[in-house]
Design an enzyme around this catalytic site. Structure first.
Site, PDB file in Angstrom:
ATOM      1  CE  LYS A 208      41.982  38.267  47.252  1.00  0.00           C
ATOM      2  NZ  LYS A 208      40.512  38.368  47.017  1.00  0.00           N
ATOM      3  NE  ARG A 253      40.270  44.504  43.500  1.00  0.00           N
ATOM      4  CZ  ARG A 253      41.206  44.306  44.430  1.00  0.00           C
ATOM      5  NH1 ARG A 253      41.735  43.076  44.613  1.00  0.00           N
ATOM      6  NH2 ARG A 253      41.645  45.296  45.182  1.00  0.00           N
TER       7      ARG A 253
END
Ligand SMILES: Nc1nc2ncc(COP(=O)(O)O)nc2c(=O)[nH]1
Length: 277
Positions: A208, A253
């Protein structure tokens, strides 16, 4: 042992791997490869949730994900469905998914919690401040950790009212969802308070923007972020996986399962949890 959830985006436009696994065979192969690399769960998504993404019709989403879920479940994989749509969640569980992963915590589709309650599946409830199309518009917090804790606790309560016992719930602080760089780091530092809500906690930092921002010198000019290549973001992700594991999260994740599995092995060795027998 920290659970590793491997990501397979069956989408044309996910922020980091959009289009690579849109074809069913490629998505199935990717899921099997992630399992072989050490993924405990394979998370299948058919709708991009990247900032600015437009919603996808459930029928399109289901067309993308259901054949992949069926094939992976048939191979014995534990599969989660990454969806905000109740109809997709129900169809995915019928196709073999064991977990419904809803980044919106059941807010995007009013029918989601009731649908999950009836399905018997476990559910990931993510902290969410609204659709990806304008999620940063609502990234205003007084105390981001306090508000994430309060809002996740409210989702847990809503799930209980819908008939989902807390033991079936996994909470996720929604890294990158309606949160800017520094707010994401505050949330990660606040993991003990999020764990204090009670249920298991899943963390999704993989590749991210907030990671890229700390990898490139001088902050966030979009051009500079390109220097934070996928391999560098995967290394940064693996570091966060090890640190999150030491905080006691249930799972992480990630896109690069191997890197995170190796990082967790190192963290476990450091903690003395690893047994060579
Ligand atoms: N539970 C959970 N699900 C998610 N799904 C998608 C993305 C963002 O898109 P990606 O699929 O490319 O990572 N992030 C999360 C997350 O942080 N937590």
């Amino acid at each position: 042992m920290t659970v590793v959830m491997g990501i397979v985006n069956v989408t044309p436009d996910s922020f980091s791997d959009g289009g690579r696994y849109l074809a069913q065979d490629a998505a199935i192969a990717r899921g099997l490869a992630l399992r072989a690399a050490g993924a405990d769960i394979v998370d299948i998504g058919g709708e991009s949730t990247r900032p600015g993404a437009e919603r996808v019709a459930p029928s399109v989403e289901e067309e993308r994900v259901l054949p992949v879920i069926r094939a992976l479940a048939a191979e014995g994989a534990t599969v989660s469905i990454d969806t905000m749509n109740a109809s997709t969640a129900v169809a995915a569980v019928e196709a073999g998914a064991a977990i419904v992963n809803d980044v919106s915590g059941g807010l995007a589709d009013p029918g989601m919690l009731t649908a999950v309650a009836g399905s018997g599946a476990e559910v990931v409830l993510g902290h969410w401040r609204g659709p990806s199309s304008d999620m940063y518009a609502r990234a205003e917090y007084g105390d981001v950790v306090r508000e994430v804790v309060t809002e996740l606790a409210a989702r847990l309560e809503a799930a209980a009212v819908a008939g989902i016992a807390p033991s079936r719930v996994i909470l996720d602080p929604g890294i990158g969802f309606g949160k800017r760089g520094d707010q994401n780091w505050s949330v990660l530092r606040g993991l003990p308070r999020i764990l204090g809500i009670g249920p298991r906690v899943l963390v999704g930092t993989s590749r991210k923007r907030f990671l890229a921002e700390v990898l490139v010198a001088g902050g966030t000019p979009t051009g500079a972020l390109d220097e934070a290549t996928e391999d560098r973001r995967d290394l940064a992700t693996a570091v966060t996986s090890a640190l999150a594991a030491r905080e006691g999260v249930w799972g992480v994740r990630v896109h690069d399962v191997r890197a995170t599995r190796d990082a967790l092995r190192v963290a476990e060795a450091w903690e003395g949890e690893r047994r060579w027998t």
